[in-house]
Design an enzyme around this catalytic site. Structure first.
Site, mmCIF file in Angstrom:
data_model
loop_
_atom_site.group_PDB
_atom_site.id
_atom_site.type_symbol
_atom_site.label_atom_id
_atom_site.label_comp_id
_atom_site.label_asym_id
_atom_site.label_seq_id
_atom_site.Cartn_x
_atom_site.Cartn_y
_atom_site.Cartn_z
ATOM 1 N N LYS A 15 0.818 -1.224 0.000
ATOM 2 C CA LYS A 15 0.000 0.000 0.000
ATOM 3 C C LYS A 15 0.845 1.264 0.000
ATOM 4 O O LYS A 15 0.606 2.180 -0.764
ATOM 5 C CB LYS A 15 -0.824 0.100 1.299
ATOM 6 C CG LYS A 15 -2.018 -0.735 1.413
ATOM 7 C CD LYS A 15 -2.691 -0.444 2.747
ATOM 8 C CE LYS A 15 -1.743 -0.485 3.865
ATOM 9 N NZ LYS A 15 -1.739 -1.161 5.019
ATOM 10 N N ARG A 90 -9.758 1.717 8.414
ATOM 11 C CA ARG A 90 -9.344 0.379 8.794
ATOM 12 C C ARG A 90 -10.434 -0.384 9.537
ATOM 13 O O ARG A 90 -10.226 -1.541 9.914
ATOM 14 C CB ARG A 90 -8.142 0.486 9.721
ATOM 15 C CG ARG A 90 -6.835 0.025 9.133
ATOM 16 C CD ARG A 90 -5.819 0.179 10.238
ATOM 17 N NE ARG A 90 -4.588 -0.524 10.054
ATOM 18 C CZ ARG A 90 -3.537 -0.074 9.371
ATOM 19 N NH1 ARG A 90 -3.601 1.046 8.711
ATOM 20 N NH2 ARG A 90 -2.429 -0.764 9.354
ATOM 21 N N ARG A 129 11.605 -6.230 5.892
ATOM 22 C CA ARG A 129 11.467 -4.821 5.564
ATOM 23 C C ARG A 129 12.437 -3.918 6.340
ATOM 24 O O ARG A 129 12.604 -4.059 7.546
ATOM 25 C CB ARG A 129 10.025 -4.410 5.879
ATOM 26 C CG ARG A 129 9.695 -2.993 5.578
ATOM 27 C CD ARG A 129 8.256 -2.832 5.320
ATOM 28 N NE ARG A 129 7.470 -2.768 6.549
ATOM 29 C CZ ARG A 129 6.164 -2.502 6.542
ATOM 30 N NH1 ARG A 129 5.527 -2.320 5.412
ATOM 31 N NH2 ARG A 129 5.507 -2.452 7.670
ATOM 32 N N ARG A 162 11.084 -1.366 11.367
ATOM 33 C CA ARG A 162 9.988 -0.787 12.133
ATOM 34 C C ARG A 162 9.786 -1.596 13.399
ATOM 35 O O ARG A 162 9.866 -2.812 13.364
ATOM 36 C CB ARG A 162 8.719 -0.807 11.295
ATOM 37 C CG ARG A 162 8.296 0.566 10.873
ATOM 38 C CD ARG A 162 7.232 0.514 9.859
ATOM 39 N NE ARG A 162 6.017 -0.100 10.385
ATOM 40 C CZ ARG A 162 4.886 -0.142 9.703
ATOM 41 N NH1 ARG A 162 4.823 0.374 8.500
ATOM 42 N NH2 ARG A 162 3.819 -0.700 10.216
ATOM 43 N N ARG A 173 -1.003 -8.179 13.535
ATOM 44 C CA ARG A 173 -1.481 -7.186 12.563
ATOM 45 C C ARG A 173 -2.268 -7.852 11.439
ATOM 46 O O ARG A 173 -3.276 -7.314 10.969
ATOM 47 C CB ARG A 173 -0.295 -6.377 12.009
ATOM 48 C CG ARG A 173 0.147 -5.288 12.989
ATOM 49 C CD ARG A 173 1.572 -4.842 12.756
ATOM 50 N NE ARG A 173 1.803 -4.342 11.427
ATOM 51 C CZ ARG A 173 2.971 -4.432 10.782
ATOM 52 N NH1 ARG A 173 4.005 -5.018 11.359
ATOM 53 N NH2 ARG A 173 3.090 -3.942 9.582
#
Ligand code: ADP
Ligand code: ZN
Length: 217
Positions: A15, A90, A129, A162, A173
């Site tokens: 996204k 969300r 990531r 992160r 998540r």
């Protein structure tokens, strides 16, 4: 008229990357609630203090808090001409809240892009990531490793992970996405706003597919 877009998809679906590409191409305001919240945490704002616990656990920040953030953001006039929401809405209450906020602004026409990605790919992308805290560039140990170990190719800063990209929190998540965010796909599908795009490929091919499905008027 500039596009008004929402991009939906689970954590790791790409996204953020696609939202940046779209914002750049069409000169849109990129509204990433994740980025807004992280900036508020880093600068010690009240919003950040409220949000941090939820974020660290991979839970959602309460709807009332998020709607207030969005209302403020949309009141800045540059957003009126064109924007892309990334990470918002969300939940169903957020989607309903957004419908009324946009309605008050006279905006009823917008498109919702949904990125479809398998769980396997999501987990691989999220665990690898890395991001640049200085310029925001994104890298991935499996898919797009930085040329120099852990250093940003654009500005040389040291890349970071992160804090919510740990395996435990990632699982949470994904679960939260399925339960709380999944239902808003139907919410938009029923309004004929939802455009689904296969998000498995590399970012430039996904971007091409998005450009094919959105109607720019
Ligand atoms: P991702 O989609 O990869 O999980 P984001 O950067 O969009 O990452 O969001 C990170 C965290 O910020 C979320 O796990 C959540 O705690 C919080 N957050 C972001 N947007 C929202 C939102 N619209 N409603 C509630 N919480 C949010
Ligand atoms: Zn950088």
């Amino acid at each position: 008229m500039k596009p008004k877009l929402i991009i939906l998809g689970p954590p790791g679906s790409g996204k953020g990357t696609q939202a940046r590409l779209l914002a750049e191409k069409f000169n849109l305001v990129h509204i990433s609630t994740g980025d807004i919240l992280r900036a508020a945490v880093d600068s010690g704002k009240v919003l950040g203090q409220e949000a941090k616990g939820y974020m660290d656990r991979g839970e959602l920040v309460p709807d009332g808090v998020m709607l207030k953030v969005i209302r403020e953001k949309l009141s800045e006039d540059e957003t009126a001409s064109g924007f892309i929401f990334d990470g918002f809405p969300r939940t169903i209450p957020q989607a309903e809240g957004l419908t009324s906020i946009l309605g008050e602004m006279g905006i009823n026409i917008y498109e919702v892009i949904k990125l479809k990605v398998s769980d396997d790919t999501l987990i691989k992308r999220l665990t690898g990531r890395l991001f640049c805290p200085k310029c925001g560039a994104l890298f991935n140990l499996s898919f797009k490793p930085p040329k120099e170990d852990r250093l940003c190719e654009h500005c040389g800063a040291e890349l970071k992970r992160r804090s919510d990209d740990s395996e435990e929190v990632i699982k949470n998540r994904l679960e939260v996405y399925r339960h709380r965010t999944g239902p808003i796909e139907d919410f938009y599908r029923l309004q004929y706003k939802l455009k689904e795009v296969d998000g498995e490929g590399d970012s430039s091919s996904v971007f091409e597919m998005i450009l094919e499905v959105i109607t720019i008027s």
